[in-house]
Design a protein around this motif. Sequence first.
Motif, short mmCIF file in Angstrom:
data_model
loop_
_atom_site.label_atom_id
_atom_site.label_comp_id
_atom_site.label_asym_id
_atom_site.label_seq_id
_atom_site.Cartn_x
_atom_site.Cartn_y
_atom_site.Cartn_z
N ALA A 28 66.73 5.44 76.06
CA ALA A 28 65.56 4.54 75.98
C ALA A 28 65.17 4.21 74.55
CB ALA A 28 64.37 5.18 76.71
N GLY A 29 65.91 4.74 73.58
CA GLY A 29 65.53 4.52 72.18
C GLY A 29 65.85 3.14 71.67
N SER A 82 66.38 9.98 74.49
CA SER A 82 67.53 9.50 73.71
C SER A 82 68.05 10.67 72.91
CB SER A 82 67.16 8.32 72.82
OG SER A 82 66.38 8.76 71.75
N ASN A 122 71.04 5.41 81.84
CA ASN A 122 71.45 4.27 81.01
C ASN A 122 72.21 4.69 79.74
OD1 ASN A 122 70.99 1.44 79.64
ND2 ASN A 122 70.07 2.96 78.27
N ILE A 142 78.00 5.44 75.54
CA ILE A 142 78.68 5.18 74.25
C ILE A 142 80.04 4.57 74.52
CG2 ILE A 142 77.56 7.03 72.92
CD1 ILE A 142 80.20 8.70 73.41
N THR A 179 79.36 11.65 78.03
CA THR A 179 78.08 10.95 77.81
C THR A 179 77.78 9.95 78.93
OG1 THR A 179 78.39 11.17 75.43
CG2 THR A 179 76.77 9.56 76.15
N THR A 226 76.16 0.85 84.82
CA THR A 226 77.61 0.89 84.67
C THR A 226 78.01 -0.27 83.78
OG1 THR A 226 79.67 0.80 85.91
CG2 THR A 226 77.77 -0.08 87.03
N GLY A 255 77.26 -7.44 81.77
CA GLY A 255 78.39 -8.04 81.06
C GLY A 255 78.16 -7.81 79.58
N THR A 315 77.14 -3.99 71.06
CA THR A 315 78.02 -5.17 70.97
C THR A 315 77.95 -5.82 69.59
OG1 THR A 315 76.23 -6.38 72.03
CG2 THR A 315 78.09 -5.76 73.42
#
Length: 248
Positions: free
Chosen positions: A15-16, A38, A91, A94, A114, A142, A187, A194
């Motif tokens: 959540a960080g 986190s 959530n 890595i 993780t 996912t 996505g 990203t």
Amino acid sequence: MNLTFDNKVALVTGAGRGIGREIALTLAKEGVTVICVSQSESSCGSAAEEINAAGGKAVARAVDVGDKVAVAKACEELLAEFGNIDILVNNAGITRDNLLFRMSEEDWEDVISTNLNSVFYWVKGLARPMTRKRFGRVINITSVSGIMGNAGQTNYSSAKAGMIGFTKSLARELASRSVTVNAVAPGFIKTDMTSKLADAALDMILPQIPLKRMGEAADIANMVTYLASEEANYITGQVFTVDGGMAM
Ligand code: NAP
């Protein structure tokens, strides 16, 4: 649409920053008390501060989600403090990308631990009280990589595909107790994860997305918030792709 969250408590891992932070902020805006988890204290701490400053309710806990002892301890302490945790959003994740022949065992293990083992640890720690309360939401983040595969991501796509199998099996196990279990498969979303992508890689990716752009963290947070609400009570065992049409 007005969503119903009646005095609910959510725990969001990762959540960080990025998607997890947006999920935490969006749930908090709906009146949900949020436990922000986190790896670093500063990252989850600043997410919780932002929520509290905006008039919401949040606490922060730094926990390495791949450490089963640390997760079990955190679950025990948080259940003692909050009584029940109604919504669990797995959530944290890595990437350690490399082609298989160059992938180290460490990169394989870190990613599986993780992204996938963590889901097992948190569910083991938090799902039983949900079944007793006859209400619960488990939402696993996912990836389209777990559905379509992606060269350079055998470790990550294995973990993400594993999360989908886990989601479907657990949904069948917990359905009789009104605990729903779903997965959301993003996505390409604009986050730190990203931002490492080279322009050349983006030039290859964007043409494969029918909506021709990357998504925002809010696109994922909106889907998660709906799945967490009481209105989603007849949806379980599903995988929702939020990907601009990429994995059609
Ligand atoms: P991000 O910006 O890199 O943020 C990751 C978050 O996870 C951070 O808050 C980080 O903690 C936390 N985290 C990482 N390892 C952890 C550990 N061992 N223990 C506890 N927390 C840990 O990632 P993101 O892009 O928001 O991705 C969120 C999720 O969506 C991941 O599961 C990812 O696989 C999935 N996803 C993302 C995309 C995308 O395009 N971005 C696409 C598909 C799926 P710190 O802040 O303390 O470092």
